[in-house]
Scaffold this motif. Structure first.
Motif, short mmCIF file in Angstrom:
data_model
loop_
_atom_site.label_atom_id
_atom_site.label_comp_id
_atom_site.label_asym_id
_atom_site.label_seq_id
_atom_site.Cartn_x
_atom_site.Cartn_y
_atom_site.Cartn_z
N PRO A 148 77.65 94.90 30.91
CA PRO A 148 77.39 93.96 29.82
C PRO A 148 77.32 92.54 30.36
O PRO A 148 77.77 92.26 31.47
N ALA A 149 76.76 91.64 29.58
CA ALA A 149 76.75 90.24 29.97
C ALA A 149 78.15 89.65 29.88
O ALA A 149 78.96 90.07 29.05
N GLY A 150 78.43 88.71 30.74
CA GLY A 150 79.75 88.08 30.74
C GLY A 150 79.82 87.03 31.82
O GLY A 150 78.82 86.40 32.17
N ASN A 206 81.11 86.03 26.62
CA ASN A 206 80.32 84.81 26.62
C ASN A 206 79.87 84.47 28.04
O ASN A 206 80.63 83.97 28.85
N GLY A 207 78.61 84.75 28.34
CA GLY A 207 78.09 84.45 29.66
C GLY A 207 76.79 85.19 29.92
O GLY A 207 76.40 86.09 29.16
N ASN A 208 76.13 84.84 31.01
CA ASN A 208 74.84 85.46 31.36
C ASN A 208 74.89 86.04 32.77
O ASN A 208 73.88 86.05 33.48
N GLN A 209 76.06 86.53 33.15
CA GLN A 209 76.22 87.15 34.46
C GLN A 209 76.53 88.64 34.29
O GLN A 209 77.23 89.03 33.37
N VAL A 245 64.63 78.16 37.94
CA VAL A 245 65.05 79.50 38.39
C VAL A 245 65.22 80.42 37.19
O VAL A 245 65.82 80.04 36.18
N LYS A 246 64.70 81.64 37.32
CA LYS A 246 64.88 82.59 36.23
C LYS A 246 65.97 83.61 36.52
O LYS A 246 66.49 84.25 35.60
N LEU A 247 66.34 83.80 37.79
CA LEU A 247 67.37 84.78 38.13
C LEU A 247 67.94 84.45 39.50
O LEU A 247 67.21 84.06 40.41
N VAL A 248 69.25 84.63 39.63
CA VAL A 248 69.91 84.65 40.93
C VAL A 248 70.40 86.07 41.16
O VAL A 248 71.21 86.59 40.38
N VAL A 308 71.89 79.83 35.16
CA VAL A 308 70.86 80.81 34.83
C VAL A 308 71.42 82.21 34.98
O VAL A 308 72.50 82.40 35.56
N PRO A 309 70.72 83.23 34.49
CA PRO A 309 71.21 84.60 34.66
C PRO A 309 71.47 84.93 36.13
O PRO A 309 70.66 84.62 37.00
N LEU A 310 72.59 85.57 36.36
CA LEU A 310 73.01 85.97 37.71
C LEU A 310 73.38 87.45 37.67
O LEU A 310 74.12 87.88 36.77
N VAL A 311 72.86 88.22 38.62
CA VAL A 311 73.21 89.63 38.74
C VAL A 311 73.77 89.86 40.14
O VAL A 311 73.13 89.53 41.13
#
Length: 335
Positions: free
Chosen positions: A291-293, A309-312, A185-188, A222-225
Motif C-alpha cells: 500500500p502507499a505510505g 499518508n504518503g506516496n512511497q 520527476v515522475k518516479l524514483v 514524488v512517488p518512490l518505490v
C-alpha cells in the motif's frame, strides 16, 4: 446518404488518428537518469547493461549517469563501458567527497587487463576532466526535461539524490532541489532497505550514507518505490549465463568484471536489476506493490514502512522466480 457516409468516414478517420497518436505516445522512450555505485557490487554493471539494451530497443532514453561511489577510477570504467555500448557522449556526474573511496576489485582489474596485447576498455574521460558534481548534473538534466517525465533509478547510496534535494537555485533553475524534482520527476525507483522479517540487519546502501538516506526518504516529493534487499535476494543471476551468453568470453568487460568479483561459479543477487525492471516495466506486474505510505530510515539504518499518508511503496515478491529471472537474463544479454 452520401453526406452520412462522408461523416461516418471522417469519424472513423479521426478515431484512427487518435488511436495512432495514443500508440505513438505509449511507445515513446522513458527518460531515465541512472544513479549507481558501480565498483561496490557487480549487479550495477548488469543493471547498466539492461538500460543500454532497453535503449537499443527504444524503450528508454538514458539522459545521464551519476556516480555515487567516490573512487576516480570508476569514472574511467563507466565512461569506457558506455563507449563499449556505443554511448560516447552520455553525461556523467560524480559524487566528490562521497562514500566508498576504496577501488575494490573488478574496476581496476577490468581497466588494466590486456588480452593479446589489447585492453578491454578504452576510457576517454577521467577525474582530470572536471566532471560536474552528481547533483549539479541532475539539476541540469532535470531543468531541460519535460514536466513529470523523468524516472530516477537509484541503486547505490543516496548521496547524489540527497544533495539534489538540499540544493538551491543555480544557473540551471531557480527552483530548489525539492521543487525541481517535484516538477520534473515522475518516479524514483530505489534499491534500498528491507521490508520483510526475513533478515534483521540494515541494508547496505542505506547505511553507507545514512544521512543522505534519511534525507532522500523523508524529503522526496514524488512517488518512490523501493526494491528491498529481500527482493533481489530471491533472484540470482546465473553464472551459466555469464559463461555462455556473451560474445568474447573473458575479453568481454562484463564477463571479466563478473568473474573477478567473486570466485566462479556463483549466482549473484539481482538487487539493482529489480529496480530497473520495475521502473521500465511496471505494467507487466513482475512484483506486487505495498500500500502507499511512508518509509522512514531509523537511527540504526533500518527501514520502517508505515501505510497511510504518503506516496512511497515497496516491492513484494510474487513467487514467480523463474519468470522474472528469465526476463532479467533476456534484458542483460539482449537476447
Amino acid at each position: 446518404m452520401k453526406i452520412l457516409s462522408g461523416l461516418f468516414f471522417i469519424a472513423i478517420l479521426a478515431f484512427s488518428c487518435k488511436t495512432v497518436a495514443r500508440q505513438q505516445k505509449a511507445a515513446a522512450p522513458v527518460s531515465v537518469i541512472f544513479d549507481t555505485d558501480i565498483g561496490n557490487d557487480i549487479d550495477d554493471v548488469l543493471a547498466l547493461q539492461m538500460l543500454f539494451n532497453y535503449e537499443k530497443q527504444q524503450k528508454v532514453k538514458l539522459l545521464g549517469i551519476t556516480i555515487s561511489k567516490s573512487n576516480p577510477r570508476v569514472i574511467d570504467y563507466v565512461d569506457a563501458y558506455c563507449r563499449l555500448n556505443g554511448y560516447n557522449d552520455i553525461p556523467l556526474g560524480y559524487a566528490y567527497n562521497g562514500v566508498n573511496p576504496e577501488p575494490h576489485v573488478y574496476v581496476p582489474v577490468t581497466l588494466d587487463t590486456t588480452i593479446n596485447g589489447k585492453k578491454l576498455l578504452f576510457p576517454k574521460r577521467s577525474i582530470a576532466d572536471s566532471l560536474p558534481e552528481g547533483y549539479k548534473l541532475l539539476r541540469r538534466l532535470l531543468s531541460k526535461a519535460a514536466d513529470q517525465s523523468v524516472i530516477l533509478i537509484v541503486v547505490g547510496p543516496e548521496t547524489n539524490i540527497a544533495r539534489l534535494l538540499r540544493s538551491g537555485a543555480d544557473e540551471y533553475s531557480q527552483l530548489s532541489g525539492v521543487e525541481l524534482m517535484k516538477k520534473k520527476v515522475k518516479l524514483v525507483s530505489v534499491m534500498g532497505g528491507m521490508y520483510t522479517n526475513e533478515f534483521d540487519f540494515p541494508e547496505w546502501n542505506i547505511v553507507q550514507d545514512l544521512d543522505a538516506s534519511k534525507i532522500t526518504f523523508s524529503e522526496c516529493p514524488v512517488p518512490l518505490v523501493a526494491s528491498g534487499f529481500e527482493i533481489g535476494d530471491k533472484y540470482r543471476y546465473p553464472a551459466s549465463s555469464i559463461l555462455n551468453d556473451f560474445n568474447g568470453g573473458v575479453s568481454n568487460p562484463l564477463v571479466m568484471s563478473y568473474i573477478v568479483y567473486q570466485k566462479m561459479p556463483y549466482d549473484r543477487q539481482t538487487w539493482d536489476l529489480t529496480s530497473v525492471l520495475y521502473a521500465i516495466e511496471p505494467e507487466k506486474n513482475h512484483f506486487d506493490l505495498s500500500p502507499a505510505g511512508r518509509i522512514t530510515i531509523a537511527a540504526d539504518g533500518k527501514s520502517v514502512f508505515s501505510a497511510g499518508n504518503g506516496n512511497q511503496r515497496y516491492l513484494i515478491y510474487k513467487n514467480n522466480k523463474d519468470a522474472v529471472l528469465n526476463r532479467l537474463v533476456q534484458l542483460v544479454t539482449g537476447k
